[in-house]
Design an enzyme around this catalytic site. Structure first.
Site, PDB file in Angstrom:
ATOM      1  N   HIS A  79     -21.134   1.242  24.949  1.00 46.35           N
ATOM      2  CA  HIS A  79     -19.944   0.505  25.384  1.00 46.35           C
ATOM      3  C   HIS A  79     -20.142  -1.014  25.300  1.00 46.35           C
ATOM      4  O   HIS A  79     -19.304  -1.728  24.758  1.00 46.35           O
ATOM      5  CB  HIS A  79     -19.565   0.912  26.809  1.00 46.35           C
ATOM      6  CG  HIS A  79     -18.556   0.001  27.442  1.00 46.35           C
ATOM      7  ND1 HIS A  79     -17.266  -0.125  26.956  1.00 46.35           N
ATOM      8  CD2 HIS A  79     -18.647  -0.858  28.488  1.00 46.35           C
ATOM      9  CE1 HIS A  79     -16.613  -1.008  27.691  1.00 46.35           C
ATOM     10  NE2 HIS A  79     -17.415  -1.468  28.623  1.00 46.35           N
ATOM     11  N   HIS A  93     -21.933  -7.750  29.971  1.00 49.98           N
ATOM     12  CA  HIS A  93     -20.786  -7.868  30.882  1.00 49.98           C
ATOM     13  C   HIS A  93     -20.764  -6.841  32.018  1.00 49.98           C
ATOM     14  O   HIS A  93     -20.146  -7.076  33.037  1.00 49.98           O
ATOM     15  CB  HIS A  93     -19.462  -7.861  30.106  1.00 49.98           C
ATOM     16  CG  HIS A  93     -18.969  -6.501  29.714  1.00 49.98           C
ATOM     17  ND1 HIS A  93     -19.290  -5.912  28.516  1.00 49.98           N
ATOM     18  CD2 HIS A  93     -18.185  -5.601  30.358  1.00 49.98           C
ATOM     19  CE1 HIS A  93     -18.716  -4.723  28.442  1.00 49.98           C
ATOM     20  NE2 HIS A  93     -18.043  -4.507  29.552  1.00 49.98           N
ATOM     21  N   GLU A 151     -22.384  -5.786  37.562  1.00 51.76           N
ATOM     22  CA  GLU A 151     -21.506  -4.822  38.220  1.00 51.76           C
ATOM     23  C   GLU A 151     -22.216  -3.487  38.455  1.00 51.76           C
ATOM     24  O   GLU A 151     -22.153  -2.896  39.525  1.00 51.76           O
ATOM     25  CB  GLU A 151     -20.283  -4.599  37.317  1.00 51.76           C
ATOM     26  CG  GLU A 151     -19.417  -3.447  37.737  1.00 51.76           C
ATOM     27  CD  GLU A 151     -18.258  -3.915  38.600  1.00 51.76           C
ATOM     28  OE1 GLU A 151     -17.326  -4.453  38.023  1.00 51.76           O
ATOM     29  OE2 GLU A 151     -18.322  -3.748  39.826  1.00 51.76           O
ATOM     30  N   ASP A 152     -22.914  -3.026  37.451  1.00 51.20           N
ATOM     31  CA  ASP A 152     -23.586  -1.733  37.552  1.00 51.20           C
ATOM     32  C   ASP A 152     -24.916  -1.812  38.283  1.00 51.20           C
ATOM     33  O   ASP A 152     -25.625  -0.814  38.398  1.00 51.20           O
ATOM     34  CB  ASP A 152     -23.822  -1.137  36.153  1.00 51.20           C
ATOM     35  CG  ASP A 152     -22.508  -0.722  35.498  1.00 51.20           C
ATOM     36  OD1 ASP A 152     -21.487  -0.726  36.216  1.00 51.20           O
ATOM     37  OD2 ASP A 152     -22.510  -0.420  34.306  1.00 51.20           O
ATOM     38  N   ASP A 156     -13.516  -5.672  26.124  1.00 46.68           N
ATOM     39  CA  ASP A 156     -14.017  -4.585  26.976  1.00 46.68           C
ATOM     40  C   ASP A 156     -12.933  -3.508  27.121  1.00 46.68           C
ATOM     41  O   ASP A 156     -13.168  -2.320  26.957  1.00 46.68           O
ATOM     42  CB  ASP A 156     -14.381  -5.198  28.339  1.00 46.68           C
ATOM     43  CG  ASP A 156     -14.583  -4.172  29.430  1.00 46.68           C
ATOM     44  OD1 ASP A 156     -15.394  -3.261  29.247  1.00 46.68           O
ATOM     45  OD2 ASP A 156     -13.931  -4.316  30.492  1.00 46.68           O
ATOM     46  N   ASP A 165      11.065  -3.641   8.165  1.00 47.11           N
ATOM     47  CA  ASP A 165       9.698  -4.164   8.075  1.00 47.11           C
ATOM     48  C   ASP A 165       8.643  -3.153   8.520  1.00 47.11           C
ATOM     49  O   ASP A 165       7.605  -3.506   9.030  1.00 47.11           O
ATOM     50  CB  ASP A 165       9.568  -5.469   8.878  1.00 47.11           C
ATOM     51  CG  ASP A 165       9.783  -5.249  10.366  1.00 47.11           C
ATOM     52  OD1 ASP A 165      10.336  -4.196  10.741  1.00 47.11           O
ATOM     53  OD2 ASP A 165       9.392  -6.123  11.155  1.00 47.11           O
TER      54      ASP A 165
HETATM   55 MN    MN Z   1     -17.108  -2.742  30.437  1.00 46.10          MN
END
Ligand code: MN
Length: 511
Positions: free
Chosen positions: A46, A71, A75-76, A137, A258
């Protein structure tokens, strides 16, 4: 998943850039070791794919790519702020923290939240690069949404469709907004998606041979006119964009010209007009369908010449003619300008704020003017901002003007979150108690305590941007006159006063 896949997408990276990205790659690989995603793939896939999307967006600065790789690491809980700062510096840490904060926002389907969410994202992002990393993300999460629980799929898809795709569009990063729209459309409105997809498919099968044939004729005519520096391809309308257009055209696919369009990119503006002349000399243009977005750019900055011609077999064909540079702008939007800016100047922490804001401003103002013309109502915050444009024009060179503007515009409001991630928009200096009344008057009345970011605080504690606020209630708790001094919003004051009155509790006179 080799780091070379990212490096190869960059535009002439230096040896230092390569080493920096390699280091972030190794760091992320190790940090997420053993973690799996819902799909069963390693989690690292990811963050790797997010960085790859950023590289393909031509967001090729090493700080952005590294932040893409890192990123999710704070957080993790697999890395600390400390370690990121030590290994990669303040700038990368700033970007990673920004993305982490944005991750706390969740869309819960209430119409009234949409605009405050968009505003929140823009305000929170502080730096437009954070917003772009978040969009990358989100794009990878959308690409892998099939592995997520169905009820969650729908929520995430709606959130993407209502919040993230329009933001990408307003930043005119079409490569992002198009894919975000189509991926979320599929999950948010499956029946409509399937129907529109079938339309698109049948129309494409019908027109593609004709398009190929006409493209050859055009190429030959250009070569004969001695225009040699050109590139042609065709683009297919996005499924969601077709769906929206169908709705305004009686759902009649034959009224939409279009769906497929031939694109011709050339070196100069003069050549654009030359090519238009050549095309009109070999095929008859449809009246009313010639659009000069070079002389009159679209609100989001889009520049191109459009015309629809009838081929010899009587098929209507849209042509889009623009320079290579205009094409790049239309696909990558603000992203391409960020790279340009960063190459020219060393970014310092202090002024990055106003720089990104300056860049964003013309787009917002254009959007505002266009929506005014078309009678579409634009959100209040866009109006507020656009109304300041006169000042901007006259006061551009005054030091600190932009700082003030930004302060006025964003800083009179703060955005805080419920533990579930709902955004609550309050005036600055609001307290925990204001927050409680903003959620519900019943909650306000029975407030007994509060936590900010998990820590117990007193009821008069002032809130800061992105605080996560939890209100503790107790049936026996009730307001006291002192509460009136703790709140700033009129709504909270009103509720407290009327409760005190109803319960015959005297409010001490103020001196
Ligand atoms: Mn992420």
């Amino acid at each position: 998943m080799a780091v070379e896949e990212i490096i190869s997408l960059l535009d002439s990276p230096s040896q230092k850039d390569i080493e920096f990205i390699q280091k972030a790659y190794d760091f992320a690989l190790k940090a997420h070791e053993g973690q799996l995603r819902k799909s069963g793939e390693p989690y690292f896939v990811h963050v790797f794919e997010t960085a790859k999307i950023l590289a393909s967006l031509k967001m090729g600065t090493r700080a952005i790519i590294a932040a893409g790789l890192l990123h999710d690491s704070i957080e993790d809980g697999v890395a600390t702020e400390e370690s990121i700062k030590n290994e990669f510096g303040e700038e990368v840490l700033f970007l990673v923290n920004g993305v982490t904060k944005l991750g706390k926002v969740k869309y819960r389907g209430a119409e009234r939240h949409i605009e405050s969410l968009r505003k929140f994202l823009v305000a929170m992002a502080q730096d437009i690069r954070v917003l772009i990393i978040k969009l990358a993300d989100r794009l990878h999460n959308m690409r892998t949404l099939e592995y997520v629980r169905p009820d969650k799929q729908k929520r995430i898809a709606l959130e993407t469709l209502e919040i993230y795709a329009p933001l990408a569009y307003r930043l005119s990063i079409r490569v992002l907004s198009r894919e975000l729209e189509d991926l979320s459309f599929q999950y948010a409105y499956p029946a409509e998606f399937m129907r529109t997809k079938m339309y698109l498919k049948s129309k494409k099968e019908e027109s593609l041979p004709e398009l190929d044939k006409f493209m050859k004729t055009v190429k030959k005519a250009l070569a004969e006119a001695n225009i040699l520096d050109f590139k042609t391809d065709y683009r297919q309308k996005g499924i969601y964009s077709l769906y929206k257009k169908l709705k305004t055209h009686d759902n009649d696919i034959n009224k939409i010209y279009d769906i497929l369009a031939i694109r011709i990119n050339v070196g100069t503006v003069a050549d654009c007009y030359k090519v238009l002349g050549i095309i009109h000399s070999i095929a008859r243009p449809l009246p009313g369908r010639i659009k000069d977005y070079i002389a009159f750019p679209k609100p989001n900055g889009y520049r191109s010449l459009h015309t629809t011609v009838l081929t010899r077999d009587g098929v209507a064909m849209e042509m889009q003619i623009r320079t290579f540079e205009m094409h790049n702008d239309s696909e990558f939007g603000i992203a391409s300008h960020i790279l340009y800016k960063e190459k020219g100047a060393v970014k310092t922490k202090g002024n990055s704020d106003t720089n990104w804001f300056m860049q964003f401003l013309p787009k917002i103002i254009n959007y505002f003017e266009a929506s005014k013309k078309s009678g579409e109502t634009s959100p209040a915050w866009v109006n507020e901002l656009a109304e300041s444009q006169e000042h901007i024009k006259t006061a551009k060179d005054k030091d600190g003007f932009m700082e003030d503007l930004k302060a006025d515009f964003f800083n009179d409001r703060i955005f805080v979150l419920t533990p579930k991630g709902d955004v609550v928009d309050l005036p600055t200096e609001s307290s925990v108690l204001d927050f409680a009344f903003a959620i519900h008057s019943d909650i306000g009345i029975h407030t007994n305590g509060a936590k900010i970011n998990g820590k117990l605080v007193s009821l008069d504690t002032k809130l800061k941007n992105s605080d996560i606020v939890e209100i503790l209630i107790k049936e026996s708790s009730k307001p006291s006159p002192k509460w009136l001094d703790m709140v700033r919003t009129n709504m909270a004051k009103r509720h407290i006063s009327s409760w005190l009155e109803k319960n015959k509790i005297e409010i001490p006179k103020q001196k």
